[in-house]
Motif scaffolding. Structure first.
Motif, PDB file in Angstrom:
ATOM      1  N   ALA A  69       0.828  -1.201   0.000  1.00 17.35           N
ATOM      2  CA  ALA A  69       0.000   0.000   0.000  1.00 17.35           C
ATOM      3  C   ALA A  69       0.867   1.258   0.000  1.00 17.35           C
ATOM      4  CB  ALA A  69      -0.932  -0.009   1.206  1.00 17.35           C
ATOM      5  N   ARG A  70       1.943   1.231   0.776  1.00 18.65           N
ATOM      6  CA  ARG A  70       2.850   2.384   0.821  1.00 18.65           C
ATOM      7  C   ARG A  70       3.538   2.602  -0.523  1.00 18.65           C
ATOM      8  NH1 ARG A  70       4.386   3.983   6.088  1.00 18.65           N
ATOM      9  NH2 ARG A  70       5.737   5.508   5.040  1.00 18.65           N
ATOM     10  N   ARG A  71       3.699   1.518  -1.274  1.00 24.51           N
ATOM     11  CA  ARG A  71       4.329   1.603  -2.593  1.00 24.51           C
ATOM     12  C   ARG A  71       3.292   1.743  -3.715  1.00 24.51           C
ATOM     13  NH1 ARG A  71       9.725  -0.406  -2.873  1.00 24.51           N
ATOM     14  NH2 ARG A  71      10.578  -0.609  -0.773  1.00 24.51           N
ATOM     15  N   ARG A  72       2.035   1.903  -3.321  1.00 25.63           N
ATOM     16  CA  ARG A  72       0.917   2.101  -4.251  1.00 25.63           C
ATOM     17  C   ARG A  72       0.700   0.913  -5.188  1.00 25.63           C
ATOM     18  NH1 ARG A  72       1.634   8.561  -5.862  1.00 25.63           N
ATOM     19  NH2 ARG A  72       1.557   9.336  -3.705  1.00 25.63           N
TER      20      ARG A  72
ATOM     21  N   VAL B 128      -1.658  -1.418  -5.391  1.00 23.57           N
ATOM     22  CA  VAL B 128      -2.971  -1.618  -4.801  1.00 23.57           C
ATOM     23  C   VAL B 128      -3.422  -3.077  -4.859  1.00 23.57           C
ATOM     24  CG1 VAL B 128      -5.401  -0.964  -4.906  1.00 23.57           C
ATOM     25  CG2 VAL B 128      -3.623   0.748  -5.350  1.00 23.57           C
TER      26      VAL B 128
END
Length: 216
Positions: free
Chosen positions: A163-166, A168
């Motif tokens: 999530a932090r690295r997008r 998804v």
């Protein structure tokens, strides 16, 4: 030409070792379910709606499932080592190898410490629950509980990392895996739920291993 790190380890050789560890981790799940499925279809009296997969480790042919547990656990330990070599920064770089390693060690322990025969399996066993669990039956249940709890935590950590690295899709898949593994056991459907949890767990570890291997 092969470059050399400050520790004197050739980069190309290190990457090759990581790839082999991750490959072993990727194979753990398919090996486990190929073996378990073959046994479920061929061993007399086994009924997945009544008997958890772990009960295949009982009886004269129980050594097959014991070996299956140990091999799968060893593969998960290799995956943990591969993760430690591959993820060198970011959230989870320290926690993920430890949690996956606990999962692998728990699988090995679950193979060494077997369940008790009960509910008519193996063939000839009285048709009912065991009157009192043996020490190795208790150890098996504890090892399995610790293993799958650790893997649920690993999936949750990976979800946050993705999530932090997008990323998804990866974040959602890891979150779903964590939630499934943390659902409380239902006494009426426990054996089926254990099989589903195993499928989710090994699917997640296989996908993780393959993804990291491609990136490495």
């Amino acid at each position: 030409m092969t470059a050399t790190t400050a520790t004197g380890v050739p980069v190309r050789r290190s990457a090759r070792t990581s790839g082999r560890l991750l490959l072993a981790g990727a194979l753990a799940g398919p090996i486990f379910f190929a073996s378990a499925t073959a046994q479920m279809l061929t061993r007399e009296g086994f009924d997945l709606t009544r008997h958890p997969i772990s009960q295949l480790a009982t009886g004269d042919l129980g050594w097959i499932q014991i070996l299956t547990f140990v091999l799968a656990g060893t593969g998960a330990l290799a995956l943990a080592a591969g993760i430690a070599r591959t993820l060198t920064e970011g959230i989870g770089r320290r926690a993920l190898p430890i949690l996956v390693g606990v999962f692998g060690a728990g699988l090995v322990a679950a193979g060494i410490f077997t369940m008790d025969p009960e509910k008519g399996f193996p063939a000839g066993t009285p048709d009912g629950p065991v009157a009192q669990m043996s020490w190795h039956g208790v150890a098996h249940s504890a090892a399995a509980a610790v293993a799958f709890t650790a893997l649920a935590a690993a999936a949750a950590v990976m979800s946050v990392r993705c999530a932090r690295r997008r990323a998804v899709a990866s974040a959602v898949l890891s979150a779903v895996a964590a939630l499934v593994l943390l659902v409380p056991m239902s006494p009426d459907r426990m054996s089926v739920q254990i099989a589903v949890n195993g499928l989710v767990a090994f699917t997640w570890t296989t996908v993780l291993a393959v993804s990291l291997r491609r990136a490495a």
